[in-house]
Enzyme design. Structure first.
Site, PDB file in Angstrom:
ATOM      1  N   ASP A 265      23.503  41.745  34.231  1.00 26.98           N
ATOM      2  CA  ASP A 265      25.022  41.318  34.672  1.00 26.98           C
ATOM      3  C   ASP A 265      24.797  40.298  34.994  1.00 26.98           C
ATOM      4  O   ASP A 265      23.306  40.399  35.476  1.00 26.98           O
ATOM      5  CB  ASP A 265      24.793  42.736  36.072  1.00 26.98           C
ATOM      6  CG  ASP A 265      26.237  43.768  36.109  1.00 26.98           C
ATOM      7  OD1 ASP A 265      25.946  44.334  34.127  1.00 26.98           O
ATOM      8  OD2 ASP A 265      26.222  44.864  36.647  1.00 26.98           O
TER       9      ASP A 265
ATOM     10  N   ARG B  34      28.330  39.841  26.867  1.00 27.55           N
ATOM     11  CA  ARG B  34      29.676  40.618  27.503  1.00 27.55           C
ATOM     12  C   ARG B  34      30.418  38.898  28.614  1.00 27.55           C
ATOM     13  O   ARG B  34      29.732  38.124  29.629  1.00 27.55           O
ATOM     14  CB  ARG B  34      29.256  40.681  28.819  1.00 27.55           C
ATOM     15  CG  ARG B  34      30.907  41.595  29.598  1.00 27.55           C
ATOM     16  CD  ARG B  34      30.380  42.286  30.662  1.00 27.55           C
ATOM     17  NE  ARG B  34      29.956  43.901  30.536  1.00 27.55           N
ATOM     18  CZ  ARG B  34      28.512  44.168  31.512  1.00 27.55           C
ATOM     19  NH1 ARG B  34      28.795  43.271  33.112  1.00 27.55           N
ATOM     20  NH2 ARG B  34      28.341  45.325  31.646  1.00 27.55           N
TER      21      ARG B  34
HETATM   22  C1  LIG Z   1      32.958  45.555  32.595  1.00 26.20           C
HETATM   23  C2  LIG Z   1      33.654  45.245  33.281  1.00 26.20           C
HETATM   24  C3  LIG Z   1      32.104  44.337  33.774  1.00 26.20           C
HETATM   25  C4  LIG Z   1      31.460  42.943  34.833  1.00 26.20           C
HETATM   26  N1  LIG Z   1      30.813  42.490  34.532  1.00 26.20           N
HETATM   27  C5  LIG Z   1      30.726  41.607  35.718  1.00 26.20           C
HETATM   28  C6  LIG Z   1      29.488  40.666  36.016  1.00 26.20           C
HETATM   29  O1  LIG Z   1      28.055  40.812  35.134  1.00 26.20           O
HETATM   30  N2  LIG Z   1      29.608  39.500  36.838  1.00 26.20           N
HETATM   31  C7  LIG Z   1      30.576  39.043  37.410  1.00 26.20           C
HETATM   32  O2  LIG Z   1      30.727  38.377  37.897  1.00 26.20           O
HETATM   33  N3  LIG Z   1      31.531  39.519  37.172  1.00 26.20           N
HETATM   34  C8  LIG Z   1      31.589  40.522  36.362  1.00 26.20           C
HETATM   35  N4  LIG Z   1      32.551  41.385  36.338  1.00 26.20           N
HETATM   36  C9  LIG Z   1      34.090  41.155  37.328  1.00 26.20           C
HETATM   37  C10 LIG Z   1      35.036  39.720  36.518  1.00 26.20           C
HETATM   38  O3  LIG Z   1      33.656  39.061  36.646  1.00 26.20           O
HETATM   39  C11 LIG Z   1      35.896  39.877  37.667  1.00 26.20           C
HETATM   40  O4  LIG Z   1      36.340  39.736  38.553  1.00 26.20           O
HETATM   41  C12 LIG Z   1      37.569  40.451  37.297  1.00 26.20           C
HETATM   42  O5  LIG Z   1      37.503  41.581  35.939  1.00 26.20           O
HETATM   43  C13 LIG Z   1      38.407  40.631  37.969  1.00 26.20           C
HETATM   44  O6  LIG Z   1      38.611  40.016  36.857  1.00 26.20           O
HETATM   45  P1  LIG Z   1      39.946  40.417  35.470  1.00 26.20           P
HETATM   46  O7  LIG Z   1      40.297  39.153  34.677  1.00 26.20           O
HETATM   47  O8  LIG Z   1      40.184  41.944  35.629  1.00 26.20           O
HETATM   48  O9  LIG Z   1      41.449  39.950  36.171  1.00 26.20           O
HETATM   49  P2  LIG Z   1      42.099  39.932  37.762  1.00 26.20           P
HETATM   50  O10 LIG Z   1      41.791  37.991  37.741  1.00 26.20           O
HETATM   51  O11 LIG Z   1      42.140  40.295  38.906  1.00 26.20           O
HETATM   52  O12 LIG Z   1      44.030  40.407  37.204  1.00 26.20           O
HETATM   53  C14 LIG Z   1      44.563  39.277  36.381  1.00 26.20           C
HETATM   54  C15 LIG Z   1      45.569  39.844  35.904  1.00 26.20           C
HETATM   55  O13 LIG Z   1      45.510  41.190  35.533  1.00 26.20           O
HETATM   56  C16 LIG Z   1      46.226  42.446  35.826  1.00 26.20           C
HETATM   57  N5  LIG Z   1      45.471  43.198  36.311  1.00 26.20           N
HETATM   58  C17 LIG Z   1      44.208  43.037  36.639  1.00 26.20           C
HETATM   59  N6  LIG Z   1      43.759  44.663  37.217  1.00 26.20           N
HETATM   60  C18 LIG Z   1      44.387  45.429  37.306  1.00 26.20           C
HETATM   61  C19 LIG Z   1      45.420  46.265  37.307  1.00 26.20           C
HETATM   62  N7  LIG Z   1      44.418  47.387  37.973  1.00 26.20           N
HETATM   63  N8  LIG Z   1      45.889  47.124  37.013  1.00 26.20           N
HETATM   64  C20 LIG Z   1      46.855  46.845  36.559  1.00 26.20           C
HETATM   65  N9  LIG Z   1      46.391  45.653  35.959  1.00 26.20           N
HETATM   66  C21 LIG Z   1      45.927  44.321  36.683  1.00 26.20           C
HETATM   67  C22 LIG Z   1      47.343  41.751  36.866  1.00 26.20           C
HETATM   68  O14 LIG Z   1      47.922  41.491  35.843  1.00 26.20           O
HETATM   69  C23 LIG Z   1      46.383  40.675  37.116  1.00 26.20           C
HETATM   70  O15 LIG Z   1      46.968  39.880  38.141  1.00 26.20           O
HETATM   71  C24 LIG Z   1      32.892  42.099  34.930  1.00 26.20           C
HETATM   72  C25 LIG Z   1      33.925  43.385  35.169  1.00 26.20           C
HETATM   73  C26 LIG Z   1      33.970  43.850  34.056  1.00 26.20           C
HETATM   74  C27 LIG Z   1      35.616  44.036  33.859  1.00 26.20           C
END
Ligand SMILES: Cc1cc2nc3c(=O)[nH]c(=O)nc-3n(C[C@H](O)[C@H](O)[C@H](O)COP(=O)(O)OP(=O)(O)OC[C@H]3O[C@@H](n4cnc5c(N)ncnc54)[C@H](O)[C@@H]3O)c2cc1C
Length: 283
Positions: free
Chosen positions: A109, A160
């Site tokens: 990660d 990723r």
């Molecule tokens: C598998 C995975 C691994 C990750 N690994 C890391 C890592 O190693 N390091 C790191 O810094 N970060 C990691 N992250 C976190 C990532 O960087 C983001 O902080 C996190 O995923 C939030 O961004 P987002 O793009 O998912 O959506 P967001 O920016 O939270 O949301 C954007 C839009 O998506 C939609 N949305 C979001 N969540 C939902 C929901 N639950 N239900 C319905 N609609 C929703 C909404 O429309 C929202 O406005 C990881 C995320 C994932 C999914």
């Protein structure tokens, strides 16, 4: 103040591996793969990091014995990055020795920007030694990702892509969601063009749709990449993606050190806070 675990239950699968197994099986039965994360970060004592390596080695073995469709994700600060970089690298290698023997996979990660270069350095050494058994994460919000993605895709690394979960200053990272989304889209294209099997990690509908449309228009097969989401978020979307022939993997965190992870999920989205408040009121 110590918060009770039931508040985190939506985002954290269990406190122990045994509690987590049925949840992994349930996802696997729905065609969804898993990456298992033992929660914890910023370990300061070698004895704790040594214990973590041992627990992760047991996990790899137990995942293998139980035939679960799961790999593992690790954080380098949990394996001693804050103590000594060489020691941390040796710990990663200890995990990778077993991962290679079991034909499994370890994803490193990405943590806050203080660790980015050191994480990439350790990854590159690990990749040279263990090849396809190790992967890394790039964060679309970091300015430096523009160069890092060039270097790591040239190596054909397993990457990723996520937006980035840590609070970073303007000098280091994009702050505006529209800019972060734009960067995410561009980097997705680079990964799809230059690597064998990109992992697209987001819950953002706009980005999921972008990748679906882009791959469709460019005749990139659904079996050439994977969507990844976090445990407790948008599981129905993941189930629909698998039903429509896409690869889907859920990141399943477990363990007793759940608070920092839980806090990041709350900071990220107000709906997550409402959900926790609702859980509290129901008690
Ligand atoms: C598998 C995975 C691994 C990750 N690994 C890391 C890592 O190693 N390091 C790191 O810094 N970060 C990691 N992250 C976190 C990532 O960087 C983001 O902080 C996190 O995923 C939030 O961004 P987002 O793009 O998912 O959506 P967001 O920016 O939270 O949301 C954007 C839009 O998506 C939609 N949305 C979001 N969540 C939902 C929901 N639950 N239900 C319905 N609609 C929703 C909404 O429309 C929202 O406005 C990881 C995320 C994932 C999914």
């Amino acid at each position: 103040m110590k918060l009770p675990f039931f508040l985190a239950r939506r985002f954290v699968a269990g406190k122990t591996f045994d509690e987590t197994i049925p949840k992994i099986k349930d996802l696997n039965d729905k065609g969804i793969k898993v990456t298992l994360d033992l929660l914890g970060e910023n370990v300061k004592k070698k004895t704790t990091a040594d214990d973590t390596v041992e627990i992760y080695r047991q996990l790899l073995q137990e995942i293998h014995n139980a035939g679960l469709k799961s790999t593992i994700s690790i954080k380098l600060t949990m394996l001693g990055m804050d103590i000594d970089e060489e020691y941390c690298k040796n710990n990663v290698f200890k995990l990778l020795d077993l991962a290679k023997e079991l034909n499994s996979f370890v994803r490193i990660d990405m943590e806050g920007s203080d660790y980015t270069q050191r994480t990439i350095d350790i990854f590159k050494d690990a990749f040279e030694k263990y090849g396809k058994h190790v992967g890394i994460v790039l964060q679309a919000y970091l300015h430096r990702t523009k160069e890092d993605i060039e270097e790591l895709t040239d190596l054909e690394a397993d990457i990723r892509l996520c937006k980035g979960a840590y609070k970073e200053p303007k000098l280091i990272a994009l702050q505006d969601m529209a800019d972060i989304r734009e960067a995410f889209k561009n980097y997705s294209k680079v990964l799809l063009e230059k690597t064998d099997f990109p992992r697209i990690a987001t819950h953002d509908e706009e980005l999921v749709d972008f990748v679906k449309n882009y791959t469709d228009k460019n005749n990139i097969n659904k079996d050439r990449f994977e969507f990844q989401m976090l445990y407790g978020l948008r599981q129905e979307t993941m189930e629909n993606l698998t039903k429509n022939g896409f690869n889907a993997r859920i990141y399943v965190p477990f363990g007793t050190m759940w608070f920092p992870y839980f806090k990041r999920r709350l900071m990220e989205r107000k709906e997550n806070i409402f959900f926790v408040l609702k859980t509290l009121l129901k008690k």
